[in-house]
Design a protein around this motif. Structure first.
Motif, mmCIF file in Angstrom:
data_model
loop_
_atom_site.group_PDB
_atom_site.id
_atom_site.type_symbol
_atom_site.label_atom_id
_atom_site.label_comp_id
_atom_site.label_asym_id
_atom_site.label_seq_id
_atom_site.Cartn_x
_atom_site.Cartn_y
_atom_site.Cartn_z
ATOM 1 N N ARG A 41 -13.560 -13.791 9.357
ATOM 2 C CA ARG A 41 -14.167 -12.799 8.474
ATOM 3 C C ARG A 41 -15.205 -13.470 7.590
ATOM 4 O O ARG A 41 -15.072 -14.638 7.222
ATOM 5 C CB ARG A 41 -13.096 -12.136 7.605
ATOM 6 N N GLY A 42 -16.245 -12.715 7.220
ATOM 7 C CA GLY A 42 -17.242 -13.237 6.304
ATOM 8 C C GLY A 42 -16.691 -13.297 4.896
ATOM 9 O O GLY A 42 -15.695 -12.641 4.559
ATOM 10 N N ILE A 43 -17.367 -14.076 4.050
ATOM 11 C CA ILE A 43 -16.875 -14.263 2.687
ATOM 12 C C ILE A 43 -16.946 -12.978 1.867
ATOM 13 O O ILE A 43 -16.128 -12.763 0.974
ATOM 14 C CB ILE A 43 -17.626 -15.424 2.001
ATOM 15 N N TYR A 164 -19.687 -2.879 -7.887
ATOM 16 C CA TYR A 164 -20.708 -3.515 -7.045
ATOM 17 C C TYR A 164 -20.021 -4.470 -6.060
ATOM 18 O O TYR A 164 -20.087 -5.690 -6.217
ATOM 19 C CB TYR A 164 -21.698 -4.294 -7.901
ATOM 20 N N PRO A 165 -19.351 -3.948 -5.052
ATOM 21 C CA PRO A 165 -18.637 -4.820 -4.115
ATOM 22 C C PRO A 165 -19.598 -5.703 -3.324
ATOM 23 O O PRO A 165 -20.788 -5.398 -3.177
ATOM 24 C CB PRO A 165 -17.913 -3.827 -3.200
ATOM 25 N N PHE A 166 -19.075 -6.793 -2.826
ATOM 26 C CA PHE A 166 -19.867 -7.691 -1.981
ATOM 27 C C PHE A 166 -20.259 -6.948 -0.702
ATOM 28 O O PHE A 166 -19.462 -6.204 -0.134
ATOM 29 C CB PHE A 166 -19.059 -8.945 -1.661
ATOM 30 N N ASP A 167 -21.496 -7.144 -0.278
ATOM 31 C CA ASP A 167 -22.065 -6.365 0.826
ATOM 32 C C ASP A 167 -21.656 -6.939 2.176
ATOM 33 O O ASP A 167 -22.415 -7.686 2.818
ATOM 34 C CB ASP A 167 -23.584 -6.317 0.677
ATOM 35 N N ALA A 168 -20.455 -6.585 2.613
ATOM 36 C CA ALA A 168 -19.937 -7.086 3.890
ATOM 37 C C ALA A 168 -20.642 -6.468 5.092
ATOM 38 O O ALA A 168 -20.548 -6.983 6.207
ATOM 39 C CB ALA A 168 -18.435 -6.823 3.970
ATOM 40 N N LYS A 169 -21.350 -5.375 4.880
ATOM 41 C CA LYS A 169 -22.067 -4.731 5.977
ATOM 42 C C LYS A 169 -23.336 -5.490 6.327
ATOM 43 O O LYS A 169 -23.665 -5.684 7.505
ATOM 44 C CB LYS A 169 -22.411 -3.290 5.596
ATOM 45 N N THR A 170 -24.057 -5.946 5.309
ATOM 46 C CA THR A 170 -25.311 -6.674 5.538
ATOM 47 C C THR A 170 -25.068 -8.150 5.798
ATOM 48 O O THR A 170 -25.669 -8.746 6.696
ATOM 49 C CB THR A 170 -26.246 -6.518 4.323
ATOM 50 N N LEU A 171 -24.183 -8.751 5.013
ATOM 51 C CA LEU A 171 -23.949 -10.194 5.066
ATOM 52 C C LEU A 171 -22.569 -10.466 5.653
ATOM 53 O O LEU A 171 -21.555 -10.340 4.973
ATOM 54 C CB LEU A 171 -24.068 -10.789 3.654
ATOM 55 N N LYS A 172 -22.546 -10.855 6.902
ATOM 56 C CA LYS A 172 -21.271 -11.012 7.610
ATOM 57 C C LYS A 172 -20.808 -12.463 7.690
ATOM 58 O O LYS A 172 -19.738 -12.745 8.235
ATOM 59 C CB LYS A 172 -21.397 -10.430 9.023
ATOM 60 N N GLY A 173 -21.607 -13.379 7.163
ATOM 61 C CA GLY A 173 -21.260 -14.794 7.229
ATOM 62 C C GLY A 173 -20.845 -15.353 5.881
ATOM 63 O O GLY A 173 -20.067 -14.742 5.146
ATOM 64 N N ASP A 178 -23.734 -14.599 -3.029
ATOM 65 C CA ASP A 178 -23.832 -14.828 -4.469
ATOM 66 C C ASP A 178 -25.103 -14.201 -5.042
ATOM 67 O O ASP A 178 -25.072 -13.510 -6.076
ATOM 68 C CB ASP A 178 -23.778 -16.318 -4.795
ATOM 69 N N ILE A 179 -26.226 -14.406 -4.345
ATOM 70 C CA ILE A 179 -27.496 -13.828 -4.800
ATOM 71 C C ILE A 179 -27.438 -12.309 -4.744
ATOM 72 O O ILE A 179 -27.832 -11.621 -5.690
ATOM 73 C CB ILE A 179 -28.663 -14.341 -3.929
ATOM 74 N N ASP A 180 -26.934 -11.784 -3.646
ATOM 75 C CA ASP A 180 -26.851 -10.333 -3.475
ATOM 76 C C ASP A 180 -25.994 -9.694 -4.564
ATOM 77 O O ASP A 180 -26.372 -8.675 -5.147
ATOM 78 C CB ASP A 180 -26.279 -10.016 -2.097
ATOM 79 N N PHE A 181 -24.854 -10.290 -4.850
ATOM 80 C CA PHE A 181 -23.969 -9.760 -5.890
ATOM 81 C C PHE A 181 -24.674 -9.781 -7.243
ATOM 82 O O PHE A 181 -24.646 -8.801 -8.002
ATOM 83 C CB PHE A 181 -22.677 -10.570 -5.947
ATOM 84 N N CYS A 182 -25.330 -10.883 -7.558
ATOM 85 C CA CYS A 182 -26.021 -10.989 -8.844
ATOM 86 C C CYS A 182 -27.164 -9.986 -8.971
ATOM 87 O O CYS A 182 -27.364 -9.396 -10.041
ATOM 88 C CB CYS A 182 -26.554 -12.406 -9.039
ATOM 89 N N LEU A 183 -27.920 -9.779 -7.900
ATOM 90 C CA LEU A 183 -29.017 -8.815 -7.955
ATOM 91 C C LEU A 183 -28.496 -7.402 -8.192
ATOM 92 O O LEU A 183 -29.138 -6.598 -8.870
ATOM 93 C CB LEU A 183 -29.848 -8.875 -6.675
ATOM 94 N N GLU A 214 -29.456 -15.226 7.175
ATOM 95 C CA GLU A 214 -28.787 -14.362 6.201
ATOM 96 C C GLU A 214 -29.689 -14.067 5.005
ATOM 97 O O GLU A 214 -29.703 -12.947 4.483
ATOM 98 C CB GLU A 214 -27.482 -15.014 5.729
ATOM 99 N N ILE A 215 -30.457 -15.063 4.583
ATOM 100 C CA ILE A 215 -31.367 -14.865 3.456
ATOM 101 C C ILE A 215 -32.454 -13.847 3.806
ATOM 102 O O ILE A 215 -32.868 -13.032 2.964
ATOM 103 C CB ILE A 215 -31.997 -16.212 3.029
ATOM 104 N N LEU A 216 -32.914 -13.849 5.048
ATOM 105 C CA LEU A 216 -33.913 -12.863 5.473
ATOM 106 C C LEU A 216 -33.343 -11.446 5.406
ATOM 107 O O LEU A 216 -34.031 -10.501 4.992
ATOM 108 C CB LEU A 216 -34.392 -13.181 6.890
ATOM 109 N N LYS A 217 -32.082 -11.285 5.792
ATOM 110 C CA LYS A 217 -31.429 -9.974 5.672
ATOM 111 C C LYS A 217 -31.359 -9.553 4.208
ATOM 112 O O LYS A 217 -31.626 -8.396 3.859
ATOM 113 C CB LYS A 217 -30.015 -10.029 6.243
ATOM 114 N N LEU A 218 -30.971 -10.485 3.372
ATOM 115 C CA LEU A 218 -30.854 -10.222 1.933
ATOM 116 C C LEU A 218 -32.183 -9.746 1.349
ATOM 117 O O LEU A 218 -32.233 -8.779 0.580
ATOM 118 C CB LEU A 218 -30.387 -11.502 1.243
#
Length: 301
Positions: A41-43, A164-173, A178-183, A214-218
């Protein structure tokens, strides 16, 4: 009271960090360690599970290869959150500028002393380097406002992590979470770095092609609101920072054999932002010159 949430991949590291937390935190706590040694599972998915399981109002997400050196650090965390209801995320390393160009939390091409805030003992596993004390406190503060923090260790309120849950749909690894959550949190709350807690991080991270994927997806997700800063930065500095960032990124993507279409898509993404459209044309021109061999691809720096 603090709930410490760990995505565990190594039983030995977990045993060490459990002992370290118990000896240093100084407040009532629980450790929610979720076994994920086979990376099934991703983080983001793991951290969302940990959030739901947490019994306490303050959550601490941390890597298991961290050793905290500051005693009673839990009291410092609780005091920071209790003293300011607008504090949403607290870390020990973060960036005051989050670029439009795909990147991590730290943007080297931002030519300002406020590009990073950190107080971490950094170890190295991938490179044969000695441990360094990465200390950068440009405003000489105990607590600094930033846009995003490094995921090695950060705290938040459970109510925020549920909202603001962690985006498990976009970021699967295991990158970009951390950046996504903070934004997400930055839209409503303050993101801060404390200089009153010191810890050692045993590994420097692997910033490879998998990380960049993953950063490109973000960045496709957040391009319309980037760049963001907590500093007083002129439009001119924004423009030249982003131009430097995009040129170096294009060069790295070519070295890593990204296709012309993939790089084109990344550049097109910048056109969605509030940055001048001239930036898009400059980046695209640089790509064409490199692809047509009008200018040589610089060697790795």
């Amino acid at each position: 009271m603090i709930s410490v949430i760990i995505c565990s991949a190594n039983a030995e590291d977990l045993s060490l960090v459990r002992k370290n937390i118990s000896e240093t935190i100084g407040v009532t706590h629980e450790i929610i360690a979720i076994e994920n040694s086979h990376a099934k599972r991703g983080i983001c998915e793991v951290y969302n599970e940990g959030t739901k399981k947490a019994a306490y109002d303050i959550l601490c997400f941390m890597h298991e290869d961290v050793q905290i050196r500051t005693n009673d650090w839990g009291k410092t965390v609780l005091n920071i959150f209790s003293e300011d209801a607008e504090t949403g995320v607290l870390g020990v390393a973060g960036g005051g500028y989050k670029s439009l160009s795909p990147s991590g939390w730290y943007q080297f091409e931002f030519h300002s002393e406020e590009r990073s805030y950190q107080n971490v003992l950094q170890g190295f596993k991938l490179d044969e380097k000695d441990e360094i004390h990465a200390y950068h406190n440009p405003k000489n503060e105990n607590l600094s406002s930033v846009v995003c923090v490094d995921g090695l260790w950060f705290c938040t309120r459970k109510s925020i992590a549920l909202k603001y849950p962690f985006d498990a749909k976009t970021l699967k690894g295991f990158h970009g979470y951390d950046i996504d959550f903070c934004l997400s949190v930055f839209q409503e709350y303050k993101v801060k770095v404390t200089f009153d807690i010191l810890m050692k991080h045993a590994s420097e991270g692997n910033f490879n092609k998998l990380w960049l994927d993953e950063i490109l997806k973000l960045h496709r997700k957040w391009s319309k609101v980037l760049p963001l800063t907590t500093s007083d930065v002129s439009d001119r500095e924004f423009y030249f920072t982003e131009k430097r960032c995009l040129k170096k990124l294009i060069e790295q993507m070519l070295r890593w054999d990204y296709s012309f279409y993939q790089i084109h898509r990344m550049i097109m993404n910048t056109a969605k932002s509030r940055v001048r459209k001239k930036l898009y044309f400059k980046a695209y021109l640089h790509l064409l010159k490199l692809k047509l061999n009008i200018i040589p691809l610089p060697s790795r720096s």
